[in-house]
Design a protein around this motif. Structure first.
Motif, PDB file in Angstrom:
ATOM      1  N   TYR A 327      34.372  47.138  -1.146  1.00  0.00           N
ATOM      2  CA  TYR A 327      35.554  46.317  -0.329  1.00  0.00           C
ATOM      3  C   TYR A 327      36.568  45.630  -1.216  1.00  0.00           C
ATOM      4  CZ  TYR A 327      32.673  42.204  -1.211  1.00  0.00           C
ATOM      5  OH  TYR A 327      31.911  41.159  -1.713  1.00  0.00           O
ATOM      6  N   THR A 328      35.952  45.259  -2.551  1.00  0.00           N
ATOM      7  CA  THR A 328      36.784  44.689  -3.533  1.00  0.00           C
ATOM      8  C   THR A 328      37.960  45.611  -3.925  1.00  0.00           C
ATOM      9  OG1 THR A 328      34.903  43.517  -4.409  1.00  0.00           O
ATOM     10  CG2 THR A 328      36.711  43.820  -5.818  1.00  0.00           C
ATOM     11  N   PHE A 329      37.726  46.858  -3.886  1.00  0.00           N
ATOM     12  CA  PHE A 329      38.770  47.993  -4.435  1.00  0.00           C
ATOM     13  C   PHE A 329      39.701  48.328  -3.223  1.00  0.00           C
ATOM     14  CE2 PHE A 329      36.148  47.494  -8.044  1.00  0.00           C
ATOM     15  CZ  PHE A 329      36.771  47.457  -9.015  1.00  0.00           C
ATOM     16  N   VAL A 330      39.322  48.023  -1.850  1.00  0.00           N
ATOM     17  CA  VAL A 330      40.144  48.385  -0.840  1.00  0.00           C
ATOM     18  C   VAL A 330      41.706  48.004  -1.011  1.00  0.00           C
ATOM     19  CG1 VAL A 330      40.458  48.351   1.774  1.00  0.00           C
ATOM     20  CG2 VAL A 330      38.410  48.902   0.749  1.00  0.00           C
ATOM     21  N   PRO A 331      41.874  46.526  -1.335  1.00  0.00           N
ATOM     22  CA  PRO A 331      43.127  46.125  -1.500  1.00  0.00           C
ATOM     23  C   PRO A 331      43.929  46.860  -2.450  1.00  0.00           C
ATOM     24  CG  PRO A 331      41.778  44.391  -0.967  1.00  0.00           C
ATOM     25  CD  PRO A 331      41.015  45.350  -1.222  1.00  0.00           C
ATOM     26  N   ALA A 345      47.655  44.897   2.691  1.00  0.00           N
ATOM     27  CA  ALA A 345      46.279  45.184   2.394  1.00  0.00           C
ATOM     28  C   ALA A 345      45.337  44.001   3.184  1.00  0.00           C
ATOM     29  CB  ALA A 345      46.151  45.072   0.929  1.00  0.00           C
ATOM     30  N   ALA A 346      45.949  42.664   3.239  1.00  0.00           N
ATOM     31  CA  ALA A 346      45.035  41.679   3.535  1.00  0.00           C
ATOM     32  C   ALA A 346      44.900  41.849   5.103  1.00  0.00           C
ATOM     33  CB  ALA A 346      46.064  40.211   3.482  1.00  0.00           C
ATOM     34  N   MET A 347      45.618  42.700   5.687  1.00  0.00           N
ATOM     35  CA  MET A 347      45.514  43.091   7.090  1.00  0.00           C
ATOM     36  C   MET A 347      44.388  43.836   7.421  1.00  0.00           C
ATOM     37  SD  MET A 347      46.507  42.176  10.370  1.00  0.00           S
ATOM     38  CE  MET A 347      48.111  41.344   9.842  1.00  0.00           C
ATOM     39  N   LEU A 348      44.281  44.710   6.334  1.00  0.00           N
ATOM     40  CA  LEU A 348      43.169  45.899   6.373  1.00  0.00           C
ATOM     41  C   LEU A 348      41.929  44.949   6.339  1.00  0.00           C
ATOM     42  CD1 LEU A 348      44.949  48.703   4.226  1.00  0.00           C
ATOM     43  CD2 LEU A 348      44.006  48.871   6.864  1.00  0.00           C
ATOM     44  N   MET A 349      41.679  44.123   5.492  1.00  0.00           N
ATOM     45  CA  MET A 349      40.761  43.104   5.277  1.00  0.00           C
ATOM     46  C   MET A 349      40.403  42.555   6.550  1.00  0.00           C
ATOM     47  SD  MET A 349      39.584  43.972   2.117  1.00  0.00           S
ATOM     48  CE  MET A 349      38.419  42.736   2.124  1.00  0.00           C
ATOM     49  N   LEU A 350      41.511  42.142   7.287  1.00  0.00           N
ATOM     50  CA  LEU A 350      41.137  41.580   8.542  1.00  0.00           C
ATOM     51  C   LEU A 350      40.340  42.275   9.537  1.00  0.00           C
ATOM     52  CD1 LEU A 350      43.354  39.116  10.473  1.00  0.00           C
ATOM     53  CD2 LEU A 350      42.317  41.167  11.637  1.00  0.00           C
ATOM     54  N   PHE A 351      40.798  43.658   9.405  1.00  0.00           N
ATOM     55  CA  PHE A 351      39.909  44.676  10.393  1.00  0.00           C
ATOM     56  C   PHE A 351      38.515  44.807   9.737  1.00  0.00           C
ATOM     57  CE2 PHE A 351      44.444  45.991  11.575  1.00  0.00           C
ATOM     58  CZ  PHE A 351      44.019  46.267  13.001  1.00  0.00           C
ATOM     59  N   LEU A 352      38.372  44.732   8.481  1.00  0.00           N
ATOM     60  CA  LEU A 352      37.233  44.829   7.883  1.00  0.00           C
ATOM     61  C   LEU A 352      36.252  43.919   8.129  1.00  0.00           C
ATOM     62  CD1 LEU A 352      36.398  46.391   4.451  1.00  0.00           C
ATOM     63  CD2 LEU A 352      35.007  44.561   5.069  1.00  0.00           C
ATOM     64  N   ALA A 390      33.479  58.212   1.171  1.00  0.00           N
ATOM     65  CA  ALA A 390      33.911  59.849   0.682  1.00  0.00           C
ATOM     66  C   ALA A 390      35.601  59.834   1.478  1.00  0.00           C
ATOM     67  CB  ALA A 390      33.161  60.724   1.166  1.00  0.00           C
ATOM     68  N   MET A 391      35.903  58.924   2.446  1.00  0.00           N
ATOM     69  CA  MET A 391      36.984  59.293   3.094  1.00  0.00           C
ATOM     70  C   MET A 391      38.199  58.180   2.927  1.00  0.00           C
ATOM     71  SD  MET A 391      35.558  59.849   7.146  1.00  0.00           S
ATOM     72  CE  MET A 391      37.217  60.031   7.795  1.00  0.00           C
ATOM     73  N   MET A 392      37.708  56.987   2.276  1.00  0.00           N
ATOM     74  CA  MET A 392      38.731  55.980   1.959  1.00  0.00           C
ATOM     75  C   MET A 392      39.659  56.407   0.868  1.00  0.00           C
ATOM     76  SD  MET A 392      36.773  52.465   2.084  1.00  0.00           S
ATOM     77  CE  MET A 392      36.436  51.822   3.605  1.00  0.00           C
ATOM     78  N   PRO A 393      39.566  57.125  -0.068  1.00  0.00           N
ATOM     79  CA  PRO A 393      40.494  57.635  -1.023  1.00  0.00           C
ATOM     80  C   PRO A 393      41.530  58.480  -0.579  1.00  0.00           C
ATOM     81  CG  PRO A 393      38.287  57.871  -1.935  1.00  0.00           C
ATOM     82  CD  PRO A 393      38.041  57.468  -0.548  1.00  0.00           C
ATOM     83  N   PHE A 394      41.430  58.950   0.707  1.00  0.00           N
ATOM     84  CA  PHE A 394      42.511  60.114   1.260  1.00  0.00           C
ATOM     85  C   PHE A 394      43.139  59.312   2.353  1.00  0.00           C
ATOM     86  CE2 PHE A 394      38.836  62.143  -0.577  1.00  0.00           C
ATOM     87  CZ  PHE A 394      39.598  62.926  -1.712  1.00  0.00           C
ATOM     88  N   CYS A 395      43.010  58.264   2.847  1.00  0.00           N
ATOM     89  CA  CYS A 395      43.383  57.572   3.908  1.00  0.00           C
ATOM     90  C   CYS A 395      44.751  56.987   3.538  1.00  0.00           C
ATOM     91  CB  CYS A 395      42.497  56.547   4.706  1.00  0.00           C
ATOM     92  SG  CYS A 395      41.270  57.485   5.287  1.00  0.00           S
TER      93      CYS A 395
END
Length: 498
Positions: A327-331, A345-352, A390-395
């Motif tokens: 999760y550190t590398f999602v933003p 990116a912060a909004m994505l962390m809100l969903f997470l 496995a899916m995140m790098p392609f979204c």
């Protein structure tokens, strides 16, 4: 009047038969303590999971490699678990309330010093280490005290407690991005210092836990704020007359007064003495006769390393930690690779964070209401983490990333709440404090090592695909280890039949 030594010796022998047990409220003020623990978890988890947004801010301030910048957030994550032995030792000496108040003050000092850091090394030493130790003390204490106040509803209470962490992930990430944009790193860290001072307020709500001294037939109920005295006569007490009973009760009181047990007046009992395990006075006397090395090994719970299932569980959670640290590398993935802005990116962390909260809350329903197996729920969450990694790098679109991040957060929420539940299942309630402390240390090592390692992989390969694939491999490894624990459990059940 001559002193009757034989009668006094008999009373002292009766006192040694007493066991100290907690009076678990399973409600009442326990829900207030649960609320205080959830607020503490809100602060701890929110600050720890905001390391991705903080990493972007650090890169705009300091010109250093990504692995070195990621070390600040890694220390917050790692020390939030590695500091568990420090909290465990403090809980032997002082109360939960005192530890939480000290942790709040220490975190405030670290954040203020970090606000005036002029180099990344100084930021690592102040905000990373000092505040990280504070988060570790707070997190371990709030987890343990929640388990103390509940028995039948423990999984539900722990789930509610961990919901605070999910809420922190949702809210603090958004505020972090906003504050960095408006006030910069200095102003943001000063605000963080004020937030950490609130932990002292939450600790003040953790009032003493009642406890009892019991023998085979009688029960003497004692409030944690009072000096231990026997309220009922033991089964072996003389019953010839009222005057004899009064004298006998007085001798029992004197025997408790002469015992070497130290009580925390006006505060709940330490974790090692309060009810995670039953402890008799005679066992304490035997412990003092052991060597220093043996006492140290007993104190840290070294015997748990002989429990193969606990060792496998620890390895599984270390691998889980490495995968959840993604999760550190999602933003950074969204900002540096997909060209999204920091607000997105912060909004994505809100969903997470929101779905992490849902997972933590639903765990109590799954385990306590529907009676699902904790191990099976954990394996299901590991499968979800493997697929999502496995899916995140392609979204590369917001909708896709939000969907995958939500599932990833839900799976992480299940794993977080199951940590203490599975520890109790494997190690037993009596030894859960020491076992959870050991597990926390190894999880802290994983939290500390994973982000810099992932940052180094990114520095070398310049690819987030490799980073997320390595994290997914860690989740799959944890799944294999949990399957091995389940297989051993099945074999142990079949063995007596043969």
């Amino acid at each position: 009047m001559p002193f009757n030594f034989e009668k006094r010796a008999k009373v002292v022998k009766d006192v040694k038969c007493y066991q100290k047990r907690p009076v678990v409220p399973d409600g009442g003020w326990g829900w207030v303590v649960c609320f205080a623990a959830a607020c503490t978890n809100f602060t701890v988890s929110g600050l720890a999971t905001s390391s991705g947004i903080f990493l972007i801010g650090l890169r705009g301030t300091f010109d250093d490699p990504v692995w070195k910048l990621a070390l600040v957030g890694a220390l917050l994550d790692g020390l939030s678990m590695l500091a568990a032995p420090v909290a465990s030792v403090l809980l032997v000496c002082v109360s939960h309330r005192t530890v939480l108040m000290l942790a709040g003050l220490l975190g405030f000092i670290g954040a203020v010093l970090g606000a005036f850091s002029t180099s990344i090394e100084m930021m690592i030493a102040t905000y990373g280490i000092i505040t990280g130790v504070s988060l570790g003390m707070s997190f371990f204490t709030c987890q343990i005290i929640t388990g103390l106040y509940f028995d039948k509803k423990r999984a539900l209470a722990i789930g509610i407690n961990n919901c605070g962490g999910g809420m922190g992930t949702m809210v603090i990430n958004l505020f972090f991005e906003f504050f960095i944009e408006i006030y910069g790193l200095t102003g943001t860290l000063l605000l963080v210092g004020g937030l950490l001072l609130n932990v002292a307020v939450y600790g003040a709500l953790c009032r003493p836990l009642p406890y009892t001294y019991t023998d085979a037939q009688k029960t003497a109920c004692i409030d944690g704020t009072d000096h231990p005295t026997a309220k009922e006569l033991p089964s072996s007490a003389p019953d010839s007359s009222n005057s004899e009973n009064i004298k006998h009760r007085g001798m029992i009181n004197e025997a408790f007064d002469l015992s070497d047990e130290k009580q925390n007046t006006g505060s709940p009992l330490p974790a090692e003495k309060s009810g995670i395990k039953d402890e008799t006075i005679i066992n304490t006397e035997k412990l003092r006769k052991n060597s220093v090395v043996e006492c140290c090994l007993i104190s840290i719970g070294a015997k748990h390393f002989r429990n193969i299932d606990f060792v496998l569980l620890t390895m599984a959670y270390v691998a889980w930690v490495c995968s959840s640290a993604l999760y550190t590398f999602v933003p950074p993935l969204c900002v540096w690779a997909f060209g999204m802005n920091r607000s997105t990116a912060a909004m994505l962390m809100l969903f997470l964070g929101f779905f992490t909260t849902i997972g933590e809350l639903l765990l109590g329903v799954f385990v306590d209401v529907f009676h699902f197996s904790g191990k099976k729920v954990f394996m299901f969450s590991l499968f979800l983490v493997t697929v999502c990694s496995a899916m995140m790098p392609f979204c590369n679109q917001f909708i896709l990333m939000a969907s995958v991040a939500s599932v990833f957060g839900f799976a992480i929420g299940l794993g977080v709440s199951l940590r203490l539940v599975l520890t109790i299942d494997v190690a037993g309630l009596e030894e859960s404090t020491k076992a959870f402390s050991i597990l926390s240390v190894f999880c802290g090592i994983g939290y500390f090592a994973a982000p810099p390692t992932f940052g180094l992989i990114f520095d070398v390969t310049k690819s987030f695909v490799v980073v997320f694939y390595v994290g997914g491999t860690c989740a799959f490894t944890s799944l294999i280890l949990m399957l091995l624990i389940s297989f051993r459990e099945i074999c142990c059940k079949k063995r007596p039949k043969k």
